[in-house]
Structures are given as structure tokens and as C-alpha cells.
Design a protein around this motif. Structure first.
Motif, PDB file in Angstrom:
ATOM      1  N   UNK A 193       0.816  -1.351  -0.006  1.00 33.32           N
ATOM      2  CA  UNK A 193      -0.052   0.029   0.052  1.00 33.32           C
ATOM      3  C   UNK A 193       0.781   1.150  -0.015  1.00 33.32           C
ATOM      4  N   UNK A 194       1.063   1.988  -0.952  1.00 36.42           N
ATOM      5  CA  UNK A 194       1.812   3.093  -1.439  1.00 36.42           C
ATOM      6  C   UNK A 194       0.776   4.293  -1.355  1.00 36.42           C
ATOM      7  N   UNK A 195       0.342   4.807   0.033  1.00 39.96           N
ATOM      8  CA  UNK A 195      -0.609   5.791  -0.258  1.00 39.96           C
ATOM      9  C   UNK A 195      -1.894   5.204  -0.582  1.00 39.96           C
ATOM     10  N   UNK A 196      -2.694   5.653  -1.646  1.00 38.94           N
ATOM     11  CA  UNK A 196      -3.762   5.201  -2.450  1.00 38.94           C
ATOM     12  C   UNK A 196      -3.538   4.354  -3.587  1.00 38.94           C
ATOM     13  N   UNK A 197      -2.285   4.056  -3.852  1.00 36.92           N
ATOM     14  CA  UNK A 197      -1.865   3.044  -4.902  1.00 36.92           C
ATOM     15  C   UNK A 197      -1.497   1.715  -4.040  1.00 36.92           C
ATOM     16  N   UNK A 198      -1.997   0.660  -4.919  1.00 37.27           N
ATOM     17  CA  UNK A 198      -1.553  -0.688  -4.669  1.00 37.27           C
ATOM     18  C   UNK A 198      -0.636  -1.271  -5.495  1.00 37.27           C
ATOM     19  N   UNK A 199       0.345  -1.704  -5.164  1.00 40.75           N
ATOM     20  CA  UNK A 199       1.533  -2.311  -6.069  1.00 40.75           C
ATOM     21  C   UNK A 199       1.605  -3.735  -5.765  1.00 40.75           C
ATOM     22  N   UNK A 200       1.526  -4.567  -6.680  1.00 40.16           N
ATOM     23  CA  UNK A 200       1.484  -5.973  -6.655  1.00 40.16           C
ATOM     24  C   UNK A 200       2.790  -6.479  -5.812  1.00 40.16           C
ATOM     25  N   UNK A 201       2.557  -7.484  -4.956  1.00 37.27           N
ATOM     26  CA  UNK A 201       3.721  -8.068  -3.980  1.00 37.27           C
ATOM     27  C   UNK A 201       3.747  -9.592  -4.013  1.00 37.27           C
ATOM     28  N   UNK A 202       3.182 -10.333  -4.825  1.00 33.11           N
ATOM     29  CA  UNK A 202       3.236 -11.856  -4.930  1.00 33.11           C
ATOM     30  C   UNK A 202       1.878 -12.411  -4.657  1.00 33.11           C
ATOM     31  N   UNK A 217       9.361  -7.483  -4.175  1.00 30.30           N
ATOM     32  CA  UNK A 217       9.991  -5.989  -4.605  1.00 30.30           C
ATOM     33  C   UNK A 217      10.231  -5.655  -3.021  1.00 30.30           C
ATOM     34  N   UNK A 218      10.655  -4.099  -2.969  1.00 35.91           N
ATOM     35  CA  UNK A 218      11.149  -3.452  -1.841  1.00 35.91           C
ATOM     36  C   UNK A 218       9.958  -2.814  -1.210  1.00 35.91           C
ATOM     37  N   UNK A 219      10.054  -2.536  -0.084  1.00 33.71           N
ATOM     38  CA  UNK A 219       9.099  -1.780   1.007  1.00 33.71           C
ATOM     39  C   UNK A 219       9.045  -0.315   0.388  1.00 33.71           C
ATOM     40  N   UNK A 220       9.999   0.180   0.043  1.00 32.49           N
ATOM     41  CA  UNK A 220      10.326   1.694  -0.372  1.00 32.49           C
ATOM     42  C   UNK A 220       9.504   2.385   0.658  1.00 32.49           C
ATOM     43  N   UNK A 221       8.422   3.177   0.116  1.00 24.73           N
ATOM     44  CA  UNK A 221       7.881   4.230   0.895  1.00 24.73           C
ATOM     45  C   UNK A 221       6.260   3.604   1.210  1.00 24.73           C
ATOM     46  N   UNK A 222       6.204   2.202   1.167  1.00 24.11           N
ATOM     47  CA  UNK A 222       4.749   1.450   1.381  1.00 24.11           C
ATOM     48  C   UNK A 222       4.406   1.659   2.645  1.00 24.11           C
ATOM     49  N   UNK A 223       3.417   2.127   3.401  1.00 18.27           N
ATOM     50  CA  UNK A 223       3.197   2.286   4.825  1.00 18.27           C
ATOM     51  C   UNK A 223       2.509   0.927   5.394  1.00 18.27           C
ATOM     52  N   UNK A 224       2.116  -0.040   4.183  1.00 17.07           N
ATOM     53  CA  UNK A 224       1.216  -1.259   4.678  1.00 17.07           C
ATOM     54  C   UNK A 224       1.008  -2.054   3.538  1.00 17.07           C
ATOM     55  N   UNK A 225       0.068  -2.956   3.812  1.00 19.28           N
ATOM     56  CA  UNK A 225      -0.028  -3.897   2.659  1.00 19.28           C
ATOM     57  C   UNK A 225      -1.433  -4.365   2.668  1.00 19.28           C
ATOM     58  N   UNK A 226      -2.178  -5.033   1.756  1.00 18.02           N
ATOM     59  CA  UNK A 226      -3.392  -5.467   1.436  1.00 18.02           C
ATOM     60  C   UNK A 226      -3.414  -7.130   1.145  1.00 18.02           C
ATOM     61  N   UNK A 234      -3.090 -13.878 -10.696  1.00 15.23           N
ATOM     62  CA  UNK A 234      -2.772 -12.367 -10.326  1.00 15.23           C
ATOM     63  C   UNK A 234      -3.089 -11.382 -11.382  1.00 15.23           C
ATOM     64  N   UNK A 235      -3.318 -10.040 -10.818  1.00 15.95           N
ATOM     65  CA  UNK A 235      -3.694  -8.990 -11.602  1.00 15.95           C
ATOM     66  C   UNK A 235      -2.719  -7.957 -11.339  1.00 15.95           C
ATOM     67  N   UNK A 236      -2.565  -6.898 -12.415  1.00 16.30           N
ATOM     68  CA  UNK A 236      -1.800  -5.557 -12.178  1.00 16.30           C
ATOM     69  C   UNK A 236      -2.344  -4.562 -11.300  1.00 16.30           C
ATOM     70  N   UNK A 237      -3.531  -4.910 -11.058  1.00 14.76           N
ATOM     71  CA  UNK A 237      -4.394  -4.148 -10.291  1.00 14.76           C
ATOM     72  C   UNK A 237      -5.405  -4.670  -9.470  1.00 14.76           C
TER      73      UNK A 237
END
Length: 250
Positions: A193-202, A217-226, A234-237
Motif C-alpha cells: 500500500x503506497x498511499x492510495x496506490x496498491x503495488x503487486x507483492x506476490x 519487491x522493496x518496501x520503499x515508501x509503502x506504509x502497509x499491505x493488503x 494475479x492481476x496488475x491492479x
């Protein structure tokens, strides 16, 4: 497997020490046994916590030694079946063997895991096993990182999840237990969870109700996960509402 025996399989199930038939029978049992479902959730969470305390990354030269010995190790022939001792209890012997195997698996998991293959399968399996070995070592490194922080949440229906984050490694791990089997043709997908954006994580293995995975992938600026339910592969979004949202531990 009797009704009494099935209640003793919680530990072996969490450690993936059951045969396919036993696993399928035990998962049917989990659907009707609240006590076993709770115990599986607690054991899986405990395994994740133990990983934080005792996991170690194998030294780089260990892989080279193992791979170098594979072509020279002769496979042993199956041992002849030994007669049981008089007065022995076959059911107890079976359970003892199963728990001995489970104990060995637990020790291997705590040390990061080292796979050993039969000589006939080694050549075809080396590339895949090497990648899996590196991933297992990285998972162990995250769980055992000095700055690793963990947070556990209940997901409903007896399921639980633990997320472990290491800022120094810029990685996160996810440990789950008791997740319901997704619908046919569907899979659980993890997201940063990068703000309002969800980035695939497996993806999670749809056939397993208890597992530990490294988020892609890296955590980077992500504040959480979903976690969402997506089509197989899987899906890109995200295409469905989140099953769960978890904040990363501060």
C-alpha cells in the motif's frame, strides 16, 4: 486415521509434514473443529515468532558444498521393513515417526533451510532449487534481521496473519494461518500500500492454509499491505475489495 488421531496433526500440518491425503482430510476437519483451527493459528504465529529469534542465513560456501556433493552421493536402496516389536503400538509408532519428521523440518526452517535432492532429479531441479534456496535465505534474513519488527492481526473466521518488516533490508515477510481456500480459479494476491496506490507483492499458494512468504519487491515508501482475491496468475491492479489491510509496524 481415526477421529482421535486427527486432533494430533495440528503441528505436522503447520510444518507441512502431512501427506496429500492427510492434508486434505485434516483441512476438511478444520472446517468443523474450532479447537484445531485455533491451535493451527496459534502454532503458525508461534512459528513466525520463533523464526525471528533463531533463523540464520546459511554461509555462501554451504550451497557450493551441497551442489558439489550431489553428483557423488549414491542413493541408498530402501531398507527392508522391520518386524514390529512384540507389544508395540503401530499407531504410536506412526505418530512418533511423523513428529520426528516434523521436528527435523522445524530445525531446517529455523536455519533457513537447505534442500537435498535425489541424484536422478538433481540436474533438472538445480536451477529451480537454486532460486527457491535464495528466496528462502532472503526470507530467513528478513525474519532474523536485527531491526525486524512484527505485527499480528486476526482476519476473521479463525485466520491470522503476521507481517514482518526490516527497514535495513527494505523487505517485508507475510506469515498466515487459517485463510479460507479461495474459490476455484482464484488466488490470494498480496499488495504493497503506497498511499492510495496498491503495488503487486506476490501470490499465496491457494492449496495451503498456513504459509510464510517474502513480499515481492522493496518496501520503499509503502506504509502497509493488503490482500485481495484475484484470478489465478494475479492481476496488475486489485479487482476486488481487500480481504484484509495491515499497517506496517512502526
Amino acid at each position: 486415521m481415526t477421529n482421535a488421531d486427527v486432533h494430533t496433526l495440528t503441528g505436522a500440518y503447520v510444518l507441512h509434514a502431512l501427506s496429500e491425503a492427510e492434508r486434505a482430510a485434516f483441512e476438511r476437519h478444520l472446517g468443523v473443529c474450532e479447537a484445531c483451527t485455533q491451535e493451527v493459528a496459534e502454532l503458525a504465529a508461534t512459528a513466525g515468532r520463533l523464526g525471528l529469534a533463531v533463523s540464520e542465513t546459511p554461509p555462501p560456501e554451504l550451497k557450493a558444498r551441497v551442489m558439489g556433493r550431489i553428483p557423488n552421493v549414491r542413493q541408498e536402496s530402501p531398507l527392508p521393513k522391520q518386524p514390529s516389536r512384540a507389544g508395540g503400538n503401530p499407531a504410536w509408532s506412526l505418530r512418533a515417526s511423523r513428529w520426528a519428521l516434523a521436528a527435523c523440518l522445524a530445525a531446517a526452517a529455523g536455519l533457513g533451510g537447505v534442500a537435498v535432492w535425489q541424484h536422478e532429479e538433481a540436474r533438472d531441479a538445480r536451477a529451480e532449487a537454486g532460486a527457491e534456496q535464495r528466496r528462502s535465505a532472503e526470507l530467513a534474513a528478513v525474519l532474523g534481521a536485527p531491526d525486524a519488527k512484527a505485527d499480528t492481526a486476526r482476519l476473521g473466521d479463525g485466520a491470522s496473519a503476521t507481517v514482518v518488516v526490516s527497514k535495513s533490508r527494505d523487505k517485508a515477510a507475510f506469515v498466515s494461518s487459517g485463510l479460507a481456500t479461495p474459490p476455484s480459479g482464484k488466488v490470494y494476491q498480496l499488495w504493497f500500500a503506497d498511499g492510495d496506490t496498491m503495488r503487486p507483492a506476490g501470490l499465496l499458494d491457494p492449496a495451503s492454509r498456513a504459509q510464510a512468504v517474502l513480499l515481492d519487491g522493496p518496501v520503499d515508501q509503502a506504509s502497509g499491505m493488503g490482500i485481495t482475491v484475484e484470478p489465478a496468475g494475479g492481476s496488475p491492479k486489485p479487482t476486488s475489495a481487500p480481504v484484509a489491510l495491515m499497517n506496517f509496524p512502526a
